[in-house]
Design a protein around this motif. Structure first.
Motif, PDB file in Angstrom:
ATOM      1  N   GLN A  23       0.784  -1.245   0.000  1.00 35.26           N
ATOM      2  CA  GLN A  23       0.000   0.000   0.000  1.00 35.26           C
ATOM      3  C   GLN A  23       0.809   1.286   0.000  1.00 35.26           C
ATOM      4  OE1 GLN A  23      -3.704   0.178   2.463  1.00 35.26           O
ATOM      5  NE2 GLN A  23      -2.651  -1.478   3.549  1.00 35.26           N
ATOM      6  N   PHE A  24       2.067   1.221   0.474  1.00 30.31           N
ATOM      7  CA  PHE A  24       2.832   2.442   0.707  1.00 30.31           C
ATOM      8  C   PHE A  24       4.256   2.337   0.175  1.00 30.31           C
ATOM      9  CE2 PHE A  24      -0.272   1.876   4.117  1.00 30.31           C
ATOM     10  CZ  PHE A  24      -1.076   2.979   3.875  1.00 30.31           C
ATOM     11  N   LEU A  25       4.859   3.504  -0.044  1.00 26.81           N
ATOM     12  CA  LEU A  25       6.222   3.593  -0.541  1.00 26.81           C
ATOM     13  C   LEU A  25       6.920   4.739   0.184  1.00 26.81           C
ATOM     14  CD1 LEU A  25       8.417   2.871  -2.673  1.00 26.81           C
ATOM     15  CD2 LEU A  25       7.291   4.495  -4.208  1.00 26.81           C
ATOM     16  N   ALA A  26       8.189   4.529   0.534  1.00 27.15           N
ATOM     17  CA  ALA A  26       9.012   5.588   1.125  1.00 27.15           C
ATOM     18  C   ALA A  26      10.270   5.728   0.274  1.00 27.15           C
ATOM     19  CB  ALA A  26       9.384   5.240   2.558  1.00 27.15           C
ATOM     20  N   PHE A  27      10.623   6.971  -0.025  1.00 26.62           N
ATOM     21  CA  PHE A  27      11.806   7.240  -0.843  1.00 26.62           C
ATOM     22  C   PHE A  27      12.422   8.560  -0.419  1.00 26.62           C
ATOM     23  CE2 PHE A  27       7.940   8.530  -2.999  1.00 26.62           C
ATOM     24  CZ  PHE A  27       8.176   9.837  -3.396  1.00 26.62           C
ATOM     25  N   LEU A  28      13.715   8.718  -0.743  1.00 25.86           N
ATOM     26  CA  LEU A  28      14.412   9.944  -0.383  1.00 25.86           C
ATOM     27  C   LEU A  28      13.916  11.121  -1.211  1.00 25.86           C
ATOM     28  CD1 LEU A  28      18.094   8.679  -0.068  1.00 25.86           C
ATOM     29  CD2 LEU A  28      16.442   9.101   1.771  1.00 25.86           C
ATOM     30  N   HIS A  37      16.197  13.116   4.423  1.00 25.45           N
ATOM     31  CA  HIS A  37      14.825  13.603   4.216  1.00 25.45           C
ATOM     32  C   HIS A  37      14.079  12.580   3.347  1.00 25.45           C
ATOM     33  CE1 HIS A  37      12.225  17.326   2.925  1.00 25.45           C
ATOM     34  NE2 HIS A  37      11.472  16.240   3.091  1.00 25.45           N
ATOM     35  N   THR A  38      13.048  12.010   3.892  1.00 20.41           N
ATOM     36  CA  THR A  38      12.323  10.913   3.253  1.00 20.41           C
ATOM     37  C   THR A  38      10.851  11.268   3.101  1.00 20.41           C
ATOM     38  OG1 THR A  38      13.865   9.307   4.213  1.00 20.41           O
ATOM     39  CG2 THR A  38      11.721   8.462   3.527  1.00 20.41           C
ATOM     40  N   LEU A  39      10.249  10.804   2.019  1.00 23.59           N
ATOM     41  CA  LEU A  39       8.823  10.984   1.775  1.00 23.59           C
ATOM     42  C   LEU A  39       8.124   9.635   1.880  1.00 23.59           C
ATOM     43  CD1 LEU A  39       9.022  13.322  -1.352  1.00 23.59           C
ATOM     44  CD2 LEU A  39       8.674  13.990   1.032  1.00 23.59           C
ATOM     45  N   CYS A  40       7.010   9.598   2.583  1.00 19.38           N
ATOM     46  CA  CYS A  40       6.180   8.401   2.686  1.00 19.38           C
ATOM     47  C   CYS A  40       4.854   8.699   2.005  1.00 19.38           C
ATOM     48  CB  CYS A  40       5.936   8.032   4.147  1.00 19.38           C
ATOM     49  SG  CYS A  40       7.423   7.596   5.051  1.00 19.38           S
ATOM     50  N   ILE A  41       4.461   7.828   1.074  1.00 22.24           N
ATOM     51  CA  ILE A  41       3.234   8.072   0.308  1.00 22.24           C
ATOM     52  C   ILE A  41       2.375   6.814   0.237  1.00 22.24           C
ATOM     53  CG2 ILE A  41       4.409   9.788  -1.134  1.00 22.24           C
ATOM     54  CD1 ILE A  41       4.279   7.648  -3.441  1.00 22.24           C
ATOM     55  N   PRO A  42       1.057   7.000   0.092  1.00 22.52           N
ATOM     56  CA  PRO A  42       0.235   5.853  -0.274  1.00 22.52           C
ATOM     57  C   PRO A  42       0.422   5.612  -1.771  1.00 22.52           C
ATOM     58  CG  PRO A  42      -1.139   7.805  -0.072  1.00 22.52           C
ATOM     59  CD  PRO A  42       0.261   8.208   0.317  1.00 22.52           C
ATOM     60  N   LYS A  43       0.381   4.366  -2.184  1.00 18.83           N
ATOM     61  CA  LYS A  43       0.505   4.083  -3.614  1.00 18.83           C
ATOM     62  C   LYS A  43      -0.733   4.553  -4.372  1.00 18.83           C
ATOM     63  CE  LYS A  43       3.817   0.332  -3.358  1.00 18.83           C
ATOM     64  NZ  LYS A  43       4.076  -1.095  -3.647  1.00 18.83           N
ATOM     65  N   LYS A  44      -1.852   4.548  -3.702  1.00 17.84           N
ATOM     66  CA  LYS A  44      -3.084   5.056  -4.311  1.00 17.84           C
ATOM     67  C   LYS A  44      -3.011   6.579  -4.318  1.00 17.84           C
ATOM     68  CE  LYS A  44      -8.066   5.203  -3.648  1.00 17.84           C
ATOM     69  NZ  LYS A  44      -9.186   4.837  -2.762  1.00 17.84           N
ATOM     70  N   LEU A  60      -1.061   4.575   6.937  1.00 20.50           N
ATOM     71  CA  LEU A  60       0.011   5.455   6.477  1.00 20.50           C
ATOM     72  C   LEU A  60       0.848   5.918   7.669  1.00 20.50           C
ATOM     73  CD1 LEU A  60       1.570   7.163   4.399  1.00 20.50           C
ATOM     74  CD2 LEU A  60      -0.204   8.929   4.660  1.00 20.50           C
ATOM     75  N   LEU A  61       0.196   6.273   8.759  1.00 24.06           N
ATOM     76  CA  LEU A  61       0.937   6.708   9.946  1.00 24.06           C
ATOM     77  C   LEU A  61       1.746   5.567  10.551  1.00 24.06           C
ATOM     78  CD1 LEU A  61      -1.535   9.204  11.645  1.00 24.06           C
ATOM     79  CD2 LEU A  61       0.413   9.677  10.176  1.00 24.06           C
ATOM     80  N   ARG A  62       1.212   4.355  10.545  1.00 25.52           N
ATOM     81  CA  ARG A  62       1.971   3.193  11.044  1.00 25.52           C
ATOM     82  C   ARG A  62       3.205   2.956  10.180  1.00 25.52           C
ATOM     83  NH1 ARG A  62      -3.236   1.159  11.632  1.00 25.52           N
ATOM     84  NH2 ARG A  62      -3.840   0.998  13.808  1.00 25.52           N
ATOM     85  N   ASN A 128      17.645  -0.658   7.880  1.00 26.42           N
ATOM     86  CA  ASN A 128      17.165  -0.400   9.236  1.00 26.42           C
ATOM     87  C   ASN A 128      15.654  -0.273   9.370  1.00 26.42           C
ATOM     88  OD1 ASN A 128      19.573  -0.327  10.856  1.00 26.42           O
ATOM     89  ND2 ASN A 128      20.161   1.458   9.661  1.00 26.42           N
ATOM     90  N   VAL A 129      14.927  -0.339   8.261  1.00 25.93           N
ATOM     91  CA  VAL A 129      13.467  -0.245   8.328  1.00 25.93           C
ATOM     92  C   VAL A 129      12.898  -1.654   8.477  1.00 25.93           C
ATOM     93  CG1 VAL A 129      11.345   0.407   7.125  1.00 25.93           C
ATOM     94  CG2 VAL A 129      13.360   1.866   6.964  1.00 25.93           C
ATOM     95  N   VAL A 130      12.117  -1.860   9.525  1.00 26.36           N
ATOM     96  CA  VAL A 130      11.470  -3.140   9.772  1.00 26.36           C
ATOM     97  C   VAL A 130       9.979  -2.952   9.537  1.00 26.36           C
ATOM     98  CG1 VAL A 130      11.037  -4.962  11.460  1.00 26.36           C
ATOM     99  CG2 VAL A 130      13.220  -3.724  11.490  1.00 26.36           C
ATOM    100  N   LEU A 131       9.490  -3.563   8.454  1.00 29.76           N
ATOM    101  CA  LEU A 131       8.062  -3.423   8.127  1.00 29.76           C
ATOM    102  C   LEU A 131       7.236  -4.538   8.727  1.00 29.76           C
ATOM    103  CD1 LEU A 131       8.203  -2.267   4.415  1.00 29.76           C
ATOM    104  CD2 LEU A 131       7.854  -0.883   6.440  1.00 29.76           C
TER     105      LEU A 131
END
Length: 131
Positions: A23-28, A37-44, A60-62, A128-131
């Motif tokens: 559902q989500f993606l995070a990228f610099l 500096h990272t952006l977290c977005i919903p794929k939708k 998204l917050l989780r 270091n990101v644990v999903l």
């Protein structure tokens, strides 16, 4: 017309990805306020944060929290700040910014990084990101 972030989700535009699930993606951010500096977005694609369905908003917050914890383990900082502005790209996105001073939240100040620096940092955060 698809937003820039939708094009990133579809793989039409490259990005330095640090985390991803169904559902989500995070990228610099390529114009970072601070290193990491990272952006977290919903794929939708949804334009405004408060237009998200309640469940997607909570998820998204989780997701963002998990990315922030990984970011904090990777980049030396006093804390990770969070901001939602939403004016530049009409697609919900949460900014995670490693903070050492209030100036790090100033969106008019961008740091320069090479492609190699971006990729090395993305890879380090990803570890270091644990999903």
């Amino acid at each position: 017309m698809a937003s820039l972030f939708t094009k990133i989700v579809k793989g039409e535009v490259p990005a330095y990805k640090v985390a991803e699930n169904s559902q989500f993606l995070a990228f610099l951010d390529v114009r970072p306020n601070a290193k990491g500096h990272t952006l977290c977005i919903p794929k939708k694609e949804v334009d405004k944060l408060f237009e998200l369905e309640e469940e997607m908003y909570q998820e998204l917050l989780r997701f963002t929290r998990k990315v922030a914890l990984g970011l904090e383990k990777t980049v030396s900082c006093k804390r990770v700040g969070m901001a939602v502005v939403g004016l530049e790209v009409p697609h919900v996105h949460v900014h995670l910014i490693p903070l050492n001073s209030m100036q790090d939240m100033d969106f008019s100040r961008n740091q320069e990084m090479t492609e190699e620096e971006f990729q090395e940092l993305a890879d380090a955060i990803k570890e270091n990101v644990v999903l």
